[in-house]
Design a protein around this motif. Structure first.
Motif, mmCIF file in Angstrom:
data_model
loop_
_atom_site.group_PDB
_atom_site.id
_atom_site.type_symbol
_atom_site.label_atom_id
_atom_site.label_comp_id
_atom_site.label_asym_id
_atom_site.label_seq_id
_atom_site.Cartn_x
_atom_site.Cartn_y
_atom_site.Cartn_z
ATOM 1 N N GLY A 113 -47.338 -2.141 25.693
ATOM 2 C CA GLY A 113 -48.298 -1.047 25.682
ATOM 3 C C GLY A 113 -49.448 -1.282 26.636
ATOM 4 O O GLY A 113 -49.880 -0.363 27.350
ATOM 5 N N VAL A 114 -49.938 -2.517 26.668
ATOM 6 C CA VAL A 114 -51.036 -2.865 27.586
ATOM 7 C C VAL A 114 -50.594 -2.686 29.031
ATOM 8 O O VAL A 114 -51.326 -2.122 29.860
ATOM 9 N N VAL A 115 -49.389 -3.154 29.357
ATOM 10 C CA VAL A 115 -48.886 -3.032 30.733
ATOM 11 C C VAL A 115 -48.752 -1.566 31.131
ATOM 12 O O VAL A 115 -49.180 -1.160 32.222
ATOM 13 N N PHE A 116 -48.172 -0.755 30.261
ATOM 14 C CA PHE A 116 -48.009 0.676 30.552
ATOM 15 C C PHE A 116 -49.369 1.335 30.777
ATOM 16 O O PHE A 116 -49.554 2.114 31.719
ATOM 17 N N ALA A 117 -50.306 1.054 29.899
ATOM 18 C CA ALA A 117 -51.616 1.692 29.988
ATOM 19 C C ALA A 117 -52.364 1.249 31.240
ATOM 20 O O ALA A 117 -52.972 2.070 31.941
ATOM 21 N N MET A 118 -52.320 -0.048 31.533
ATOM 22 C CA MET A 118 -53.031 -0.578 32.699
ATOM 23 C C MET A 118 -52.439 -0.054 34.006
ATOM 24 O O MET A 118 -53.153 0.300 34.946
ATOM 25 N N THR A 172 -50.729 2.686 34.570
ATOM 26 C CA THR A 172 -50.876 4.130 34.774
ATOM 27 C C THR A 172 -52.328 4.586 34.694
ATOM 28 O O THR A 172 -52.659 5.694 35.130
ATOM 29 N N GLY A 173 -53.185 3.753 34.121
ATOM 30 C CA GLY A 173 -54.566 4.156 33.925
ATOM 31 C C GLY A 173 -54.744 5.185 32.828
ATOM 32 O O GLY A 173 -55.826 5.762 32.669
ATOM 33 N N ASN A 174 -53.699 5.437 32.051
ATOM 34 C CA ASN A 174 -53.729 6.420 30.975
ATOM 35 C C ASN A 174 -53.679 5.680 29.640
ATOM 36 O O ASN A 174 -52.693 5.027 29.315
ATOM 37 N N ALA A 175 -54.759 5.769 28.867
ATOM 38 C CA ALA A 175 -54.841 5.021 27.613
ATOM 39 C C ALA A 175 -53.761 5.444 26.621
ATOM 40 O O ALA A 175 -53.319 4.640 25.789
ATOM 41 N N LYS A 176 -53.310 6.687 26.681
ATOM 42 C CA LYS A 176 -52.274 7.140 25.745
ATOM 43 C C LYS A 176 -50.972 6.376 25.934
ATOM 44 O O LYS A 176 -50.171 6.266 25.000
ATOM 45 N N ASN A 177 -50.759 5.849 27.133
ATOM 46 C CA ASN A 177 -49.525 5.114 27.388
ATOM 47 C C ASN A 177 -49.478 3.769 26.665
ATOM 48 O O ASN A 177 -48.435 3.120 26.645
ATOM 49 N N PHE A 178 -50.605 3.359 26.085
ATOM 50 C CA PHE A 178 -50.587 2.165 25.241
ATOM 51 C C PHE A 178 -49.630 2.368 24.064
ATOM 52 O O PHE A 178 -48.988 1.429 23.597
ATOM 53 N N TYR A 179 -49.514 3.600 23.604
ATOM 54 C CA TYR A 179 -48.674 3.904 22.443
ATOM 55 C C TYR A 179 -47.245 4.267 22.820
ATOM 56 O O TYR A 179 -46.365 4.292 21.959
ATOM 57 N N LEU A 180 -46.996 4.552 24.100
ATOM 58 C CA LEU A 180 -45.690 5.085 24.490
ATOM 59 C C LEU A 180 -44.532 4.127 24.228
ATOM 60 O O LEU A 180 -43.497 4.556 23.703
ATOM 61 N N PRO A 181 -44.629 2.815 24.567
ATOM 62 C CA PRO A 181 -43.492 1.928 24.275
ATOM 63 C C PRO A 181 -43.128 1.890 22.797
ATOM 64 O O PRO A 181 -41.946 1.914 22.445
ATOM 65 N N GLY A 182 -44.137 1.840 21.941
ATOM 66 C CA GLY A 182 -43.860 1.831 20.506
ATOM 67 C C GLY A 182 -43.212 3.117 20.039
ATOM 68 O O GLY A 182 -42.320 3.107 19.178
#
Length: 254
Positions: free
Chosen positions: A92-97, A99-109
């Protein structure tokens, strides 16, 4: 049926329920496992709601996940639940960092939840319910339920459908929010949906398995077979020894 039969049956039923509860507790991590699942995401959304700082929120969530692993290691406890949490948070951290989109922190889960929900349904339709694959080793029955215990296979199928339905229903709520809601709204809904659906799925699993036939302990069977084989070999060796001794006596008498 005598007056003594009923307490015996009740005791056996209570023992079966206790074994099922213990197995579910071990498989799904119990209260501690739930805390380890919820805490990183709760910390992320709390910090992000307060200051909108993606980096601080992500680092805090990852740090607390690592801390949970360290605590388990220090206590020499099983780390599988804590490690799974670390990997989920790290993705989640990698996705969010990236893309710069905080919502992507939740996307992998969320994607993992979707995939797991589909896996429960698909494996059950294929005749190999995922819940049986997960809990079979815990109950020491491995895959014996597939061919030797049809009542238990049916219970695993019901439990797998329950898990699949609950997880897919959860995805039906979260994915629209991923597109329409902001990060804080999505995060708080996701945190709110962590424990209740999980508890419902575990409770349904317990209900189905508590009513199912007892598991076949294949490890005990293998130990019994090995012991019987050893006794057979010992008996054969003793028989050969007696025969050889008798032959020796005959030769001496001759």
């Amino acid at each position: 049926m005598t007056s003594l039969d009923k307490p015996t049956e009740d005791t056996q039923a209570d023992d079966a329920r206790a074994v099922t509860e213990a197995a579910l507790f071990e498989a799904f991590g119990g209260v501690r496992g739930m805390v380890e699942t919820v805490l990183p995401g709760l910390l992320f959304v709390t910090i992000f709601t307060i200051n909108k700082d993606l980096h601080l929120s992500a680092i805090a969530a990852l740090a607390v996940s690592l801390l949970l692993v360290v605590v388990r290691l220090a206590m020499r406890d099983t780390v599988k639940h804590a490690f799974s949490g670390v990997f989920g948070v790290a993705f989640g951290v990698v996705f969010a960092m990236m893309t710069g989109n905080a919502k992507n922190f939740y996307l992998p889960g969320m994607l993992y939840t979707l995939g797991l929900g589909l896996a429960y349904v698909i494996t059950t339709l294929a005749g190999v319910p995922l819940m049986g694959l997960i809990l079979g080793p815990v109950f020491k029955e491995n895959l014996s339920w597939r061919t030797r215990n049809p009542g238990r296979k049916k219970a695993y199928a019901k439990a797998s459908y329950a898990w699949g339905g609950i997880l897919l229903a959860k995805c039906a709520i979260l994915f629209p929010l991923y597109w329409w809601a902001d990060t804080a709204q999505l995060g708080w809904v996701l945190v709110a949906l962590k424990i209740p659906p999980f508890l419902l799925a575990v409770w349904l699993t317990w209900v189905f398995l508590a009513k199912a036939p007892a598991p076949i302990d294949v490890f005990a069977e293998m130990e019994a077979e090995e012991k019987a084989e050893e006794e057979r070999k010992a008996a054969q060796a003793a028989e050969r020894g007696d025969t050889e001794a008798a032959g020796g006596r005959h030769r001496r008498e001759a």
